[in-house]
Design a protein around this motif. Structure first.
Motif, PDB file in Angstrom:
ATOM      1  N   LEU A 118      17.904  18.464  61.522  1.00  0.00           N
ATOM      2  CA  LEU A 118      18.305  19.771  60.990  1.00  0.00           C
ATOM      3  C   LEU A 118      17.385  20.199  59.854  1.00  0.00           C
ATOM      4  O   LEU A 118      16.980  21.364  59.774  1.00  0.00           O
ATOM      5  CB  LEU A 118      19.752  19.701  60.511  1.00  0.00           C
ATOM      6  N   MET A 119      17.024  19.255  58.988  1.00  0.00           N
ATOM      7  CA  MET A 119      16.084  19.571  57.913  1.00  0.00           C
ATOM      8  C   MET A 119      14.726  19.970  58.474  1.00  0.00           C
ATOM      9  O   MET A 119      14.072  20.881  57.962  1.00  0.00           O
ATOM     10  CB  MET A 119      15.940  18.369  56.980  1.00  0.00           C
ATOM     11  N   GLY A 174      18.103  20.614  51.023  1.00  0.00           N
ATOM     12  CA  GLY A 174      19.195  21.129  51.835  1.00  0.00           C
ATOM     13  C   GLY A 174      20.488  20.446  51.448  1.00  0.00           C
ATOM     14  O   GLY A 174      20.508  19.249  51.153  1.00  0.00           O
ATOM     15  N   GLU A 175      21.567  21.205  51.418  1.00  0.00           N
ATOM     16  CA  GLU A 175      22.862  20.624  51.076  1.00  0.00           C
ATOM     17  C   GLU A 175      23.969  21.381  51.799  1.00  0.00           C
ATOM     18  O   GLU A 175      23.791  22.526  52.224  1.00  0.00           O
ATOM     19  CB  GLU A 175      23.093  20.660  49.568  1.00  0.00           C
ATOM     20  N   LEU A 225      23.923  25.452  56.081  1.00  0.00           N
ATOM     21  CA  LEU A 225      23.216  24.816  54.971  1.00  0.00           C
ATOM     22  C   LEU A 225      22.954  25.799  53.843  1.00  0.00           C
ATOM     23  O   LEU A 225      22.765  26.997  54.069  1.00  0.00           O
ATOM     24  CB  LEU A 225      21.851  24.274  55.439  1.00  0.00           C
ATOM     25  N   THR A 226      22.934  25.261  52.641  1.00  0.00           N
ATOM     26  CA  THR A 226      22.393  25.959  51.486  1.00  0.00           C
ATOM     27  C   THR A 226      21.079  25.269  51.147  1.00  0.00           C
ATOM     28  O   THR A 226      21.003  24.042  51.148  1.00  0.00           O
ATOM     29  CB  THR A 226      23.360  25.884  50.293  1.00  0.00           C
ATOM     30  N   PHE A 227      20.034  26.051  50.870  1.00  0.00           N
ATOM     31  CA  PHE A 227      18.727  25.419  50.693  1.00  0.00           C
ATOM     32  C   PHE A 227      17.918  26.062  49.578  1.00  0.00           C
ATOM     33  O   PHE A 227      18.191  27.177  49.134  1.00  0.00           O
ATOM     34  CB  PHE A 227      17.934  25.455  52.008  1.00  0.00           C
ATOM     35  N   VAL A 254      22.422  29.514  58.874  1.00  0.00           N
ATOM     36  CA  VAL A 254      23.226  28.925  59.941  1.00  0.00           C
ATOM     37  C   VAL A 254      22.319  28.561  61.107  1.00  0.00           C
ATOM     38  O   VAL A 254      21.434  29.339  61.476  1.00  0.00           O
ATOM     39  CB  VAL A 254      24.328  29.895  60.418  1.00  0.00           C
ATOM     40  N   PHE A 255      22.546  27.383  61.654  1.00  0.00           N
ATOM     41  CA  PHE A 255      21.852  26.946  62.858  1.00  0.00           C
ATOM     42  C   PHE A 255      22.870  26.719  63.966  1.00  0.00           C
ATOM     43  O   PHE A 255      23.995  26.273  63.717  1.00  0.00           O
ATOM     44  CB  PHE A 255      21.098  25.633  62.620  1.00  0.00           C
TER      45      PHE A 255
END
Length: 247
Positions: free
Chosen positions: A75-76, A168-169, A212-214, A235-236
């Motif tokens: 994902l990252m 990413g978190e 994710l928040t990045f 969003v993914f």
């Protein structure tokens, strides 16, 4: 590099990374695994990077800060590839990073709503939108460079950048929120412009969603590292083990 500015942003999130399981390593000896990233690295205590927390380095040499018990490496890397497309001006890579139906549907939307036959360029397409996003990120870099500048000798920069770090978190939810409600809210603008329940449409095609928040840091033409994106949500959709985004 202006580490004080970077540390101020990243240190607050460093607790998300599990320090107990980390072993010291060096960036020069990183071995990238099958998932595309190396082992966890803990900077030396006397290093300028120590307060930034632990990280992994991927095959592109970018430092990734994330909790691997909550966020898959894949994902990252999907997040990274999406923004590398802007860095490199690579429209094909950008389109490959998008949820396929979204790419097609949004291109049609742009052609129908933003094209102007009176203009020389005629149709406004997904590629035009991509080029605008590339330009916006370069403007972000220029704003950071000039904000930090102490001289007038930096005129003429184009805003080109090279991504150096990504954090990413998982999102911080309020008491009344769930991750699903946050995702549905993210999709609300697509519901509007496509005039349909696009969240449910995409959900039926995908195996699941990731939120994710990045934060993104990059080196500018001044040779310094700058934060060009702060605390932004994305969003993914996951489909067959691959991640696609919408934007």
């Amino acid at each position: 590099m202006k580490f004080k500015k970077i540390i101020a942003v990243l240190t607050a999130m460093a607790c998300l990374i599990c320090l107990a399981s980390c072993e010291k390593d060096s960036a020069s000896s990183v071995s990238v695994g099958e998932n595309g990233v190396g082992e966890i690295i803990t900077p030396d205590e006397d290093s300028e990077e120590y307060d930034l927390g632990t990280y992994r380095i991927d095959r592109n040499g970018i430092k990734l800060y994330y909790d691997d018990t909550a966020i898959p490496a894949e994902l990252m890397l999907a997040l990274e590839n999406y923004f590398l497309s802007f860095q490199n001006g690579d429209f094909d890579a950008y389109k490959n990073a998008l949820f396929p139906d979204y790419a097609e549907r949004y291109d049609k939307y742009l052609r129908e709503n933003y094209s102007d036959s009176s203009e020389n360029n005629g149709e406004y397409t997904l590629q035009n939108s991509f080029e605008a996003q590339c330009s916006n990120l370069r403007e972000c870099m220029l704003a950071e460079i000039y904000a930090d500048s102490e001289s007038e000798n930096d005129k003429g920069y184009s805003g080109k950048f090279e991504i150096t770090r990504i954090r990413g978190e998982r999102p911080s939810l309020t008491e009344d929120e769930t991750e699903e409600s946050r995702i549905k809210n993210f999709f609300s603008y697509l519901d509007d412009i496509f005039d349909m329940d696009y969240y449910n449409f995409a959900a039926e095609q995908a195996d699941g969603f990731e939120y994710l928040t990045f934060f993104i840091f990059a080196k500018g033409e001044d040779g310094e590292e700058h934060r060009i994106i702060s605390e932004t949500d994305i969003v993914f959709a996951e489909k067959d083990g691959k991640y696609y985004t919408f934007g």
